[in-house]
Scaffold this motif. Structure first.
Motif, mmCIF file in Angstrom:
data_model
loop_
_atom_site.group_PDB
_atom_site.id
_atom_site.type_symbol
_atom_site.label_atom_id
_atom_site.label_comp_id
_atom_site.label_asym_id
_atom_site.label_seq_id
_atom_site.Cartn_x
_atom_site.Cartn_y
_atom_site.Cartn_z
ATOM 1 N N PRO A 34 0.821 -1.220 0.000
ATOM 2 C CA PRO A 34 0.000 0.000 0.000
ATOM 3 C C PRO A 34 0.852 1.266 0.000
ATOM 4 O O PRO A 34 0.583 2.205 -0.762
ATOM 5 N N ALA A 35 1.891 1.265 0.820
ATOM 6 C CA ALA A 35 2.762 2.437 0.892
ATOM 7 C C ALA A 35 3.447 2.665 -0.441
ATOM 8 O O ALA A 35 3.523 3.797 -0.946
ATOM 9 N N LEU A 36 3.910 1.565 -1.025
ATOM 10 C CA LEU A 36 4.659 1.670 -2.268
ATOM 11 C C LEU A 36 3.785 2.221 -3.387
ATOM 12 O O LEU A 36 4.183 3.120 -4.133
ATOM 13 N N LEU A 38 1.101 4.064 -3.152
ATOM 14 C CA LEU A 38 0.808 5.477 -2.902
ATOM 15 C C LEU A 38 1.988 6.361 -3.284
ATOM 16 O O LEU A 38 1.830 7.388 -3.944
ATOM 17 N N ILE A 39 3.179 5.947 -2.839
ATOM 18 C CA ILE A 39 4.348 6.794 -3.080
ATOM 19 C C ILE A 39 4.649 6.892 -4.566
ATOM 20 O O ILE A 39 4.960 7.962 -5.087
ATOM 21 N N ILE A 40 4.505 5.756 -5.245
ATOM 22 C CA ILE A 40 4.761 5.785 -6.684
ATOM 23 C C ILE A 40 3.708 6.643 -7.387
ATOM 24 O O ILE A 40 4.039 7.495 -8.215
ATOM 25 N N ALA A 41 2.433 6.471 -7.006
ATOM 26 C CA ALA A 41 1.361 7.172 -7.716
ATOM 27 C C ALA A 41 1.330 8.657 -7.389
ATOM 28 O O ALA A 41 1.082 9.478 -8.267
ATOM 29 N N VAL A 42 1.577 9.017 -6.131
ATOM 30 C CA VAL A 42 1.370 10.411 -5.735
ATOM 31 C C VAL A 42 2.674 11.197 -5.642
ATOM 32 O O VAL A 42 2.670 12.414 -5.607
ATOM 33 N N MET A 43 3.809 10.519 -5.595
ATOM 34 C CA MET A 43 5.051 11.275 -5.509
ATOM 35 C C MET A 43 5.984 11.030 -6.689
ATOM 36 O O MET A 43 6.514 11.978 -7.265
ATOM 37 N N LEU A 44 6.173 9.765 -7.033
ATOM 38 C CA LEU A 44 7.160 9.480 -8.075
ATOM 39 C C LEU A 44 6.654 9.833 -9.474
ATOM 40 O O LEU A 44 7.348 10.493 -10.250
ATOM 41 N N MET A 45 5.417 9.389 -9.777
ATOM 42 C CA MET A 45 4.861 9.693 -11.089
ATOM 43 C C MET A 45 4.746 11.198 -11.309
ATOM 44 O O MET A 45 5.182 11.697 -12.352
ATOM 45 N N PRO A 46 4.190 11.938 -10.342
ATOM 46 C CA PRO A 46 4.132 13.389 -10.528
ATOM 47 C C PRO A 46 5.514 14.009 -10.694
ATOM 48 O O PRO A 46 5.677 14.958 -11.452
ATOM 49 N N LEU A 47 6.508 13.447 -10.011
ATOM 50 C CA LEU A 47 7.859 13.984 -10.139
ATOM 51 C C LEU A 47 8.331 13.869 -11.587
ATOM 52 O O LEU A 47 8.840 14.827 -12.181
ATOM 53 N N LEU A 49 6.448 13.337 -14.240
ATOM 54 C CA LEU A 49 5.568 14.162 -15.056
ATOM 55 C C LEU A 49 6.004 15.626 -14.975
ATOM 56 O O LEU A 49 6.085 16.326 -15.988
ATOM 57 N N ILE C 94 -1.196 2.233 7.165
ATOM 58 C CA ILE C 94 -0.232 1.890 6.107
ATOM 59 C C ILE C 94 1.190 1.901 6.666
ATOM 60 O O ILE C 94 1.995 1.006 6.397
ATOM 61 N N THR C 98 4.003 -1.138 6.813
ATOM 62 C CA THR C 98 5.300 -0.999 6.160
ATOM 63 C C THR C 98 6.428 -0.992 7.195
ATOM 64 O O THR C 98 7.452 -1.644 7.003
ATOM 65 N N PHE C 123 12.978 15.738 -1.594
ATOM 66 C CA PHE C 123 12.716 16.596 -2.747
ATOM 67 C C PHE C 123 11.578 17.575 -2.490
ATOM 68 O O PHE C 123 10.721 17.359 -1.659
ATOM 69 N N LEU C 128 5.638 19.229 -6.982
ATOM 70 C CA LEU C 128 4.605 18.242 -7.320
ATOM 71 C C LEU C 128 3.243 18.899 -7.500
ATOM 72 O O LEU C 128 2.295 18.260 -7.946
ATOM 73 N N PRO C 131 1.957 18.876 -11.401
ATOM 74 C CA PRO C 131 1.600 17.541 -11.922
ATOM 75 C C PRO C 131 0.468 16.880 -11.138
ATOM 76 O O PRO C 131 -0.407 16.242 -11.751
ATOM 77 N N ILE C 135 -2.930 15.385 -12.628
ATOM 78 C CA ILE C 135 -3.342 13.981 -12.506
ATOM 79 C C ILE C 135 -4.711 13.879 -11.852
ATOM 80 O O ILE C 135 -5.565 13.100 -12.284
ATOM 81 N N ALA C 154 -0.049 10.100 1.143
ATOM 82 C CA ALA C 154 1.192 9.737 0.453
ATOM 83 C C ALA C 154 2.367 10.545 1.006
ATOM 84 O O ALA C 154 3.442 9.993 1.251
ATOM 85 N N VAL C 157 3.293 9.143 4.611
ATOM 86 C CA VAL C 157 3.623 7.733 4.828
ATOM 87 C C VAL C 157 5.119 7.497 5.093
ATOM 88 O O VAL C 157 5.462 6.777 6.018
#
Lengths: 313, 373, 283
Positions: A34-36, A38-47, A49, C94, C98, C123, C128, C131, C135, C154, C157
């Motif tokens: 779940p954490a992963l 979220l982080i990918i969708a809300v932080m990494l992808m926007p980064l 993008l 969450i 983790t 960062f 953000l 973007p 999104i 997010a 977390v």
């Protein structure tokens, strides 16, 4: 009989083998997923993008925007006086805040590290500013600097620092001090808590041994306390520098970057571009530059530390 | 109750092998002690039986069923941890009943079982307390109680006494033994303390570097250690070792067997199986198998280093052939330090080890056939 | 004799300055909050005439009654409670999962995931804003509390995970192993044995995330445009921007905004020091 049960049991065991092996391997990922996600969708992808926006023309209110513009944003940036000013302001804002936050935070931690009557209560009180929502700290300090309702201008006048009570937030030469003081107020507890935690993890026996060896309080501080705190200080200062450089809330609330961009830092400039002008492409280009600068800073600090520890050996 | 069979069990973490092919059959109701220095793999083996560690290869069976891929909860075993691992937020009664509650045992049955076990362990007055409010010894008992209540196929003990003080440890040792006699449960007990191993085990499994060195009854292991490691690890004070060469003729040229020490003196031994003239061997002699001679005419000269009175007995530290040795005596000797004494070895009790392989070379003819186990 | 006299003077001097400095810190920390409170209870007509007095000659609750009955603030307040409360609850669940995995398992890719989470702490989140807006807009999650909750969760977390991990690290592995032998699966053992023992950590994490979400301004400003989805910070800031600023009412609203965060903080600050000892990363 034996044979029957044997053959009857075999497939069950096989399945057991498979599912246990598999679930054993998968289990940690189930906890982390779940954490992963979220982080990918809300932080990494926007980064990612956001980095791509830096090379595109993205304006929310302009339906014809969206095209690829190459390095155009960066060329504009090079001659954007507001941006260059914001760079200088960022340095001033960051180090001005950091020096006082750290110095006062360390002193507070040392004071709190000694047992005295009412320490628990005092600790809760002096850490309280950290819990105050940042937008509220900003507003509150803005009010404190306002000669209409705040005492600060009047005090400064009585101390002879000001000819007559006025709001320093509207003075381009002094305005930056407003957010910096608010930031110091807000940030001391963080350093004090971190340093206190580090101080409390120093073994008491070391001080006992040192005092038996005849070390004075000052010598103990230099030869035991500081070396033990050094790693925490180094990592906290580095992380905090980056954090403060990115921290635009107080400025947005107190001065909105003004007067005449005199308190505009890069982070608040990004926000202004995105929020007021809805020019996401240009905002992202500034953000990309900020990211590169901070990364360069972090890497050079790490390299410097490595060089220093190596020369020690 | 059940037997446990371990067949060629291996364990490795990445490239590091912790256990190299363990074979061990534990029969129903047996009390087995795994003993060895820390890092020898004994705890890993125990945790593999419990299901807390995966088996890299090989098989472990409990009551005839391979349990390699069963979760710990499905193996029907109970374990007593070194830290006791009592649930801090539960009372003593809740700690002991937790497993039964999970198995949906009827309330009355649980209550009966708890009353019964608390009675056996003397915990009846403490049932409502939290672990925090108990002494170390009491916590240890609760940990035992938690295991006993379940009537499992087997009990596993992971150094359960090492957090207790010496007196309590001695007391719990006998209690666990008595409990075992009463319940007859198959037990595997891990310890690094050779006294626990000696006093408690039906059979001792001596381990070193992930390999089983010897399996046998305590007396067997003490009297006939398979190699230098077992000989040195079991027994306190430890066995004395003196390196030398094996000779088949004595000083007068007569047939016999002896070990020539570095200072040139010869210690007579029983002829050892497979030993050849001039072979490098190690003489192993327990402190109680060296006697101090009444006069200078017999025995080898040794220099006194230290006299250690132990109440019941006395331990004499001396130097012989340049090596420190310990001598156990029931007398109360009053030698001055640095004075010279003469000692002799009990020829029938000392051991001959091959220095290179470290294996014991047993006598060609056992001295007391009747005493062989 | 003279020596002891000497040291006791020194001792008194030391403790005197110690208490003096402590007092200075306490005053610096509390005075702005005191001032907020003071202005909020000052009647409008004497606000300016008694601008620098330490305590007004008359006090009133009018500002509070106005804010609570005739403004949008109760609505903003509820929005903030919903956003911060949900964010805190979801983030803590969450982060507990983790953090537990980080504390107990060795698994392939763990180092990469830990590094990834550390990097997100470094960062600039402002970059953000654009973007994330792009999104969330097509998903209908702009101008909605749900969108804010997702974004805040997010952002919080990673730190919450490190905080929880430091608490799990303090609980012996033996306990869940004992539970697994007693008949739990690992997850059941985590829920029934380990989590109850980590309650201080859970409280600290809840409080920390609640405060962070309660304070967040920039994303709330950017992602929310309507009154109905405004959180307290946005509401207060737009209130400030309007003409004819009523300081008394604003400060009364400010005091109200302060209450939940400070309550949480007083409850958890003890555990925070404890948790930060092991895993200090970011404030």
């Amino acid at each position: 009989m034996t044979l029957a049960t044997q053959t009857g049991k075999l497939p069950v065991e096989r399945r057991g083998v498979f599912s246990k092996k598999l679930s054993g391997i998968l289990e940690p990922y189930l906890y982390v997923s779940p954490a992963l996600v979220l982080i990918i969708a809300v932080m990494l992808m926007p980064l990612i993008l956001g980095l791509s926006y830096a090379f595109r023309d993205i304006r929310i209110l302009n339906p014809f925007s969206g095209g690829f513009v190459g390095m155009a944003h960066f060329q504009t940036l090079m001659s954007d006086q507001a941006f260059l000013g914001a760079l200088a302001n960022t340095a001033w804002w960051t180090f001005g805040s950091l020096v006082f936050q750290f110095g006062l935070g360390l002193i507070l931690a040392l004071l709190l590290n000694r047992a005295f009557l009412g320490r628990g209560l005092i600790q809760a009180l002096v850490f309280l500013p950290w819990a105050v929502p940042t937008f509220l700290s900003g507003l509150n300090w803005a009010w404190m600097f306002n000669p209409v309702v705040g005492p600060l201008p009047h005090w400064m006048t009585s101390l002879g620092l000001m000819a007559e009570p006025y709001n320093i937030l509207s003075d381009p030469d002094l305005a930056m001090w407003g957010p910096i003081i608010a930031n110091i107020w807000f940030g001391i507890p963080f350093f004090a808590i971190t340093m206190l935690a580090a101080l409390q993890s120093i073994p008491k026996e070391l001080y006992e041994a040192a005092s038996i060896d005849g070390a004075t309080t000052r010598q103990q501080f230099i030869s035991i306390t500081l070396p033990f705190l050094a790693p925490t200080i180094a990592i906290t200062l580095m992380l905090r520098t980056i954090w403060i450089a990115n921290f635009a809330d107080l400025i947005v609330v107190m001065t909105k970057g003004g007067p005449a961009d005199s308190t505009q830092i890069v982070a608040s400039y990004i926000f202004t571009q995105a929020f007021r002008r809805l020019d996401f492409g240009y905002a992202s280009a500034i953000a990309a530059v900020l990211l590169v600068l901070l990364l360069a800073y972090a890497l050079s600090v790490i390299a410097l530390r490595r060089a220093m520890t190596h020369s020690d050996n | 109750m059940a037997s446990i069979e371990i067949a060629n069990a291996r364990k490795s973490y990445g490239a590091v092998d912790v256990l190299h092919g363990i074979d061990l059959d534990i029969s129903d109701g047996e009390f087995i002690v795994l003993v060895g220095p820390s890092g020898c793999g004994k705890s890993t083996l125990l945790r593999m039986i419990a299901g807390l560690e995966d088996i890299t290869s090989g098989d472990i069976s409990i009551a005839g069923n391979v349990v390699n891929d069963l979760q710990p909860k499905d193996r029907d075993i109970a374990m007593v941890f070194q830290s006791y691992a009592l649930y801090p937020h539960m009372s003593v009664a809740e700690n002991m009943s937790y497993a039964l509650t999970l198995r949906k045992t009827a309330k009355e049955k649980i209550a009966d079982a708890i009353t019964n076990v608390a009675d056996i362990l003397g915990l009846s007055a403490l049932l409502e307390r939290r672990p925090k409010a108990l002494s170390g010894g009491q916590r240890q008992r609760v940990a035992m109680g938690r295991a006993i209540v379940r009537k499992p196929q087997a009990f596993l003990f992971d150094e359960p006494l090492s957090n207790l003080d010496a007196r309590l440890r001695e007391q719990m040792r006998t209690e666990i033994r008595k409990l075992h006699r009463r319940l007859g449960a198959t037990s595997v007990y891990v310890t690094h303390d050779q006294i626990e191993a000696m006093t408690m085990a039906d059979r001792i499994v001596a381990m070193h570097d992930g390999i089983i060195q010897q399996v046998g009854s305590p007396v067997e292991i003490y009297d006939h250690p398979a190699n230098i490691f077992v000989a040195s690890f079991i027994g306190s004070p430890a066995m004395n070792f003196l390196e030398g060469t094996y000779e088949t003729k004595d000083d007068n040229g007569a047939d016999g067997a002896g070990i020539r020490l570095s200072d040139g003196s010869l210690v007579a031994v029983l002829p050892a199986r497979g030993a050849t003239n001039n072979q490098a061997v190690t003489l192993g002699a327990r402190p109680e198998h060296i006697t101090i001679a009444p006069d200078a005419n017999s025995g080898l000269a040794a220099r006194i280093d230290l006299i250690e009175p132990m109440g019941l007995s006395t331990l004499v530290h001396a130097t012989l052939a340049g090596k420190p040795i310990k001598i156990f005596t029931m007398d109360r000797p009053d030698y001055a330090v640095d004075s010279t004494i003469h000692v002799s070895f009990d020829m029938e009790k000392v051991h001959v080890f091959d220095t290179k392989s470290e294996l014991r070379l047993p006598p060609v003819i056992e001295p007391h056939p009747g005493h062989r186990d | 004799m003279t020596l002891t006299g000497h040291t006791s003077t020194r001792k008194m001097l030391y403790w005197g300055s110690h208490y003096l400095m402590i007092a200075a810190f306490v005053i610096f920390a509390l005075f702005p909050l005191y001032w907020l409170l003071k202005v909020s209870v000052t009647p409008n007509d004497i606000l300016y005439t008694e601008g620098v007095r330490m305590w007004p000659s008359r006090t009133t609750w009018d500002n509070y009654t106005f804010v609570l009955t005739q403004s949008n603030f109760p609505h903003y307040f509820m929005n903030s409670v919903i956003v911060a409360g949900t964010t805190a609850a979801v983030t803590t669940v969450i982060a507990a999962l983790t953090g537990y995995a980080f504390s107990r398992f060795a698994f392939r890719g763990k180092v990469i995931i830990v590094a990834l989470m550390l990097i997100t702490q470094m960062f600039p989140l402002v970059m953000l804003i654009a973007p994330i807006f792009k999104i969330l807009a097509p998903l209908g999650l702009t101008d909605s509390l749900t969108g804010l909750i997702i974004v805040y969760t997010a952002f919080n977390v990673p730190f919450a995970t490190f905080l929880m991990q430091s608490f799990f690290d303090g609980i012996p592995k033996d306990l869940e192993e004992a539970a697994m032998i007693d008949g739990n699966t690992r997850f059941e053992a985590f829920r029934a044995i380990i989590l109850p023992l980590t309650l201080p950590g859970v409280a600290a994490t809840l409080g920390f995330v609640f405060t962070a979400a309660w304070s967040e301004l920039l994303f709330a400003l950017m992602l929310v445009s309507s009154e109905s989805a405004s959180t307290f910070p946005v509401g207060l800031l737009s209130f400030v921007s309007k003409f004819s600023v009523d300081f008394g009412q604003m400060m009364a609203a400010g005091v109200l905004a302060l209450i939940p965060a400070c309550l949480f903080f007083l409850l958890i600050q003890r555990y925070l020091v404890q948790g930060l000892t092991a895993g200090a990363v970011k404030g």
